[in-house]
Design an enzyme around this catalytic site. Structure first.
Site, PDB file in Angstrom:
ATOM      1  N   ARG A 119      42.889  17.768   8.872  1.00 41.00           N
ATOM      2  CA  ARG A 119      42.573  17.741  10.309  1.00 41.00           C
ATOM      3  C   ARG A 119      43.231  18.953  10.968  1.00 41.00           C
ATOM      4  NH1 ARG A 119      40.706  12.373  10.765  1.00 41.00           N
ATOM      5  NH2 ARG A 119      39.360  13.001  12.486  1.00 41.00           N
ATOM      6  N   GLN A 124      37.864  22.015  12.042  1.00 36.63           N
ATOM      7  CA  GLN A 124      37.257  21.188  13.096  1.00 36.63           C
ATOM      8  C   GLN A 124      35.725  21.167  13.060  1.00 36.63           C
ATOM      9  OE1 GLN A 124      39.118  22.430  16.750  1.00 36.63           O
ATOM     10  NE2 GLN A 124      40.277  20.537  16.901  1.00 36.63           N
ATOM     11  N   ASP A 127      34.432  18.751  10.448  1.00 39.35           N
ATOM     12  CA  ASP A 127      35.159  17.484  10.397  1.00 39.35           C
ATOM     13  C   ASP A 127      34.191  16.314  10.607  1.00 39.35           C
ATOM     14  OD1 ASP A 127      36.739  15.271  10.855  1.00 39.35           O
ATOM     15  OD2 ASP A 127      38.263  16.363  11.980  1.00 39.35           O
ATOM     16  N   SER A 130      35.526  13.178  12.501  1.00 43.79           N
ATOM     17  CA  SER A 130      35.537  13.299  13.965  1.00 43.79           C
ATOM     18  C   SER A 130      34.133  13.195  14.539  1.00 43.79           C
ATOM     19  CB  SER A 130      36.153  14.636  14.393  1.00 43.79           C
ATOM     20  OG  SER A 130      37.530  14.620  14.131  1.00 43.79           O
ATOM     21  N   TYR A 230      47.628  11.390  10.714  1.00 40.59           N
ATOM     22  CA  TYR A 230      47.210  10.019  10.433  1.00 40.59           C
ATOM     23  C   TYR A 230      48.376   9.053  10.582  1.00 40.59           C
ATOM     24  CZ  TYR A 230      42.915  11.878   8.371  1.00 40.59           C
ATOM     25  OH  TYR A 230      41.710  12.499   8.171  1.00 40.59           O
TER      26      TYR A 230
HETATM   27  P1  NAD Z   1      41.866   6.984  12.124  1.00 39.79           P
HETATM   28  O1  NAD Z   1      40.398   6.682  12.179  1.00 39.79           O
HETATM   29  O2  NAD Z   1      42.494   7.197  10.803  1.00 39.79           O
HETATM   30  O3  NAD Z   1      42.647   5.772  12.862  1.00 39.79           O
HETATM   31  C1  NAD Z   1      42.300   5.393  14.174  1.00 39.79           C
HETATM   32  C2  NAD Z   1      43.535   5.208  15.012  1.00 39.79           C
HETATM   33  O4  NAD Z   1      44.203   4.001  14.638  1.00 39.79           O
HETATM   34  C3  NAD Z   1      44.574   6.320  14.888  1.00 39.79           C
HETATM   35  O5  NAD Z   1      44.808   6.886  16.164  1.00 39.79           O
HETATM   36  C4  NAD Z   1      45.802   5.592  14.364  1.00 39.79           C
HETATM   37  O6  NAD Z   1      47.015   6.139  14.845  1.00 39.79           O
HETATM   38  C5  NAD Z   1      45.561   4.195  14.901  1.00 39.79           C
HETATM   39  N1  NAD Z   1      46.382   3.130  14.311  1.00 39.79           N
HETATM   40  C6  NAD Z   1      46.735   2.927  13.022  1.00 39.79           C
HETATM   41  N2  NAD Z   1      47.540   1.856  12.932  1.00 39.79           N
HETATM   42  C7  NAD Z   1      47.684   1.345  14.188  1.00 39.79           C
HETATM   43  C8  NAD Z   1      48.382   0.237  14.740  1.00 39.79           C
HETATM   44  N3  NAD Z   1      49.120  -0.593  13.991  1.00 39.79           N
HETATM   45  N4  NAD Z   1      48.296   0.057  16.068  1.00 39.79           N
HETATM   46  C9  NAD Z   1      47.574   0.872  16.859  1.00 39.79           C
HETATM   47  N5  NAD Z   1      46.903   1.925  16.389  1.00 39.79           N
HETATM   48  C10 NAD Z   1      46.950   2.161  15.070  1.00 39.79           C
HETATM   49  O7  NAD Z   1      42.200   8.195  13.077  1.00 39.79           O
HETATM   50  P2  NAD Z   1      41.298   9.444  13.461  1.00 39.79           P
HETATM   51  O8  NAD Z   1      40.485   9.129  14.636  1.00 39.79           O
HETATM   52  O9  NAD Z   1      40.616   9.915  12.240  1.00 39.79           O
HETATM   53  O10 NAD Z   1      42.411  10.470  13.927  1.00 39.79           O
HETATM   54  C11 NAD Z   1      43.479  10.772  13.041  1.00 39.79           C
HETATM   55  C12 NAD Z   1      44.274  11.941  13.533  1.00 39.79           C
HETATM   56  O11 NAD Z   1      43.575  13.137  13.370  1.00 39.79           O
HETATM   57  C13 NAD Z   1      44.684  11.888  14.985  1.00 39.79           C
HETATM   58  O12 NAD Z   1      46.029  12.288  15.034  1.00 39.79           O
HETATM   59  C14 NAD Z   1      43.805  12.898  15.640  1.00 39.79           C
HETATM   60  O13 NAD Z   1      44.387  13.440  16.798  1.00 39.79           O
HETATM   61  C15 NAD Z   1      43.728  13.901  14.542  1.00 39.79           C
HETATM   62  N6  NAD Z   1      42.583  14.814  14.636  1.00 39.79           N
HETATM   63  C16 NAD Z   1      42.816  16.152  14.524  1.00 39.79           C
HETATM   64  C17 NAD Z   1      41.774  17.028  14.571  1.00 39.79           C
HETATM   65  C18 NAD Z   1      42.017  18.487  14.432  1.00 39.79           C
HETATM   66  O14 NAD Z   1      43.057  18.969  14.796  1.00 39.79           O
HETATM   67  N7  NAD Z   1      41.100  19.214  13.864  1.00 39.79           N
HETATM   68  C19 NAD Z   1      40.481  16.575  14.720  1.00 39.79           C
HETATM   69  C20 NAD Z   1      40.274  15.194  14.822  1.00 39.79           C
HETATM   70  C21 NAD Z   1      41.342  14.313  14.758  1.00 39.79           C
END
Ligand code: NAD
Length: 377
Positions: A119, A124, A127, A130, A230
């Site tokens: 990520r 991006q 991705d 996302s 994550y």
């Molecule tokens: P994901 O689908 O793996 O999980 C969804 C959400 O569930 C996450 O925010 C996680 O923190 C949350 N979660 C897990 N356990 C939990 C609990 N017990 N209580 C409450 N929430 C809980 O996550 P995602 O949407 O794939 O995003 C993962 C990460 O990737 C994030 O930090 C996001 O900001 C980051 N991201 C970065 C980029 C980039 O920089 N290119 C792009 C997209 C996402």
């Protein structure tokens, strides 16, 4: 290269891995493209639209028999059997599924699972998690609005005032943040919880209230930072405090949208059965983790994958492929993700050139030359 675009065969899968927009680009780059008949139909792309940009329409065997196969979901054994040894496969191939990785390696193909991309800023544009989670978060709110028997916004009418719906979002990653933004546009009052400290500011910047479960030990604070963006499984003490707070907020909520995931693990239980029994009748739970939690449930153990069930007067929605319910845009964004990934593994002469020092490429490479390259616990 000869690129194949098969029709997806998995139940409820309506997306397609290439659109006329991306096929046109492939052809302008010197590739030939064969699209299985009706591959794009469920996402509003008829065969004629592919033909118009220069693709050939063919059978499943034609598309799966190409040098480079673009898929949405991992191939089943029947599809694998129709692929060529040495073919290259791109898709959302379930990187944590060891048996699937082994089956692809046994076939001899080179397979890239795009969900495994880091990520990072550079990754991006390719991705897939996302692009598809964003759509799922939006659609979750649309489905909730449809199942909910009341209005979302506050309305003042001659016949009296209607209160705004209260929406609780559990997990504020890509899907959860889009769910907040979408529910906000519909006029709901929103609260959201996440384990990662970075989520607080993101939740608040979208106009929702952060459900704060303070960390009580250094260990909790450290684990909550996650790894690579994550989340990691939190200690039981924090999970218990979160469950108590979620129970309190869920009793006030009209709609709960649960999106919490931990890569390679069972989805955490955040909305316990007892909490559901205390929710208001007519409330709606949309569980995006359906089928990924303990015993086939999701973030709520009462959810049933791909079903809408009513328990304790609460409607629980367990659709496992919400992105597929917005098939045209989901396909359009996914196809662009694949196009961008291909720039990393195909040179200017339209020939395969897989770099060994590119962090995105190596992270996505599941198997090559008969070897499984990814080690899952
Ligand atoms: P994901 O689908 O793996 O999980 C969804 C959400 O569930 C996450 O925010 C996680 O923190 C949350 N979660 C897990 N356990 C939990 C609990 N017990 N209580 C409450 N929430 C809980 O996550 P995602 O949407 O794939 O995003 C993962 C990460 O990737 C994030 O930090 C996001 O900001 C980051 N991201 C970065 C980029 C980039 O920089 N290119 C792009 C997209 C996402």
């Amino acid at each position: 290269m000869r690129i194949g675009v098969p029709l997806e065969t998995r139940a409820n899968e309506t997306r397609v891995a290439a659109t006329p927009e991306t096929v046109k680009k492939f052809i302008s780059q010197g590739h030939t493209v064969i699209v299985q008949s009706n591959a794009g139909l469920a996402s509003s792309q008829p065969d004629s639209a592919y033909e118009a940009v220069g693709a050939t329409i063919g059978s499943a065997a034609d598309a799966l028999g190409a040098e480079l196969v673009l898929k949405v979901r991992a191939p089943d054994s029947n599809e694998l059997a129709q692929m060529n040894t040495n073919a290259v496969l791109l898709g959302m191939l379930d990187p944590f599924d060891n048996s699937n990785n082994a089956a692809m390696a046994a076939k001899g193909i080179t397979a890239f699972a795009l969900e495994a991309a880091p990520r990072t800023t550079r990754a991006q544009s390719l991705d897939v998690l996302s692009s598809q989670a964003n759509i799922a978060g939006y659609k979750a709110v649309m489905v909730a609005a449809n199942e909910y028997q009341r209005f979302m916004p506050m309305l003042m009418t001659a016949a009296g005032t209607v209160k705004a719906a209260r929406v609780l979002i559990l997990g504020a990653g890509v899907a959860g943040l889009q769910a907040i933004a979408t529910a906000k546009r519909l006029g709901a009052v929103i609260e959201a919880s996440d384990v990662r400290p970075a989520a607080k500011e993101q939740i608040e910047s979208l106009g929702a209230k952060f459900v704060d479960v303070p960390y009580e030990t250094e260990e909790e604070r450290e684990i909550a930072q996650g790894v690579g963006g994550y989340a990691r499984p939190m200690p039981a003490s924090w999970m218990q405090r979160q469950a108590a707070l979620v129970a309190e907020r869920a009793k006030q909520a009209d709609i709960v949208i649960a999106t919490a995931l931990i890569p390679g693990r069972k989805a955490p239980t955040l909305l316990h059965s007892e909490t559901v029994s205390q929710m208001k009748p007519g409330s709606v739970v949309i569980d995006l983790a359906a089928g990924k939690g303990e015993n086939g449930g999701g973030n709520c153990p009462l959810t049933e994958a791909d079903k809408v069930v009513t328990k304790h007067g609460v409607k629980l929605v367990g659709y496992t492929n919400l992105a597929s319910m917005v098939a045209a845009d989901a396909s359009a964004l996914y196809a662009r993700n694949l196009l961008d990934f291909m720039k990393l593994i195909i040179d200017k002469e339209a020939k395969l050139a897989i770099p060994t020092d590119d962090d995105i490429v190596t992270a996505c490479l599941m198997c090559q030359s008969g070897q499984v390259l990814r080690q899952n616990a």
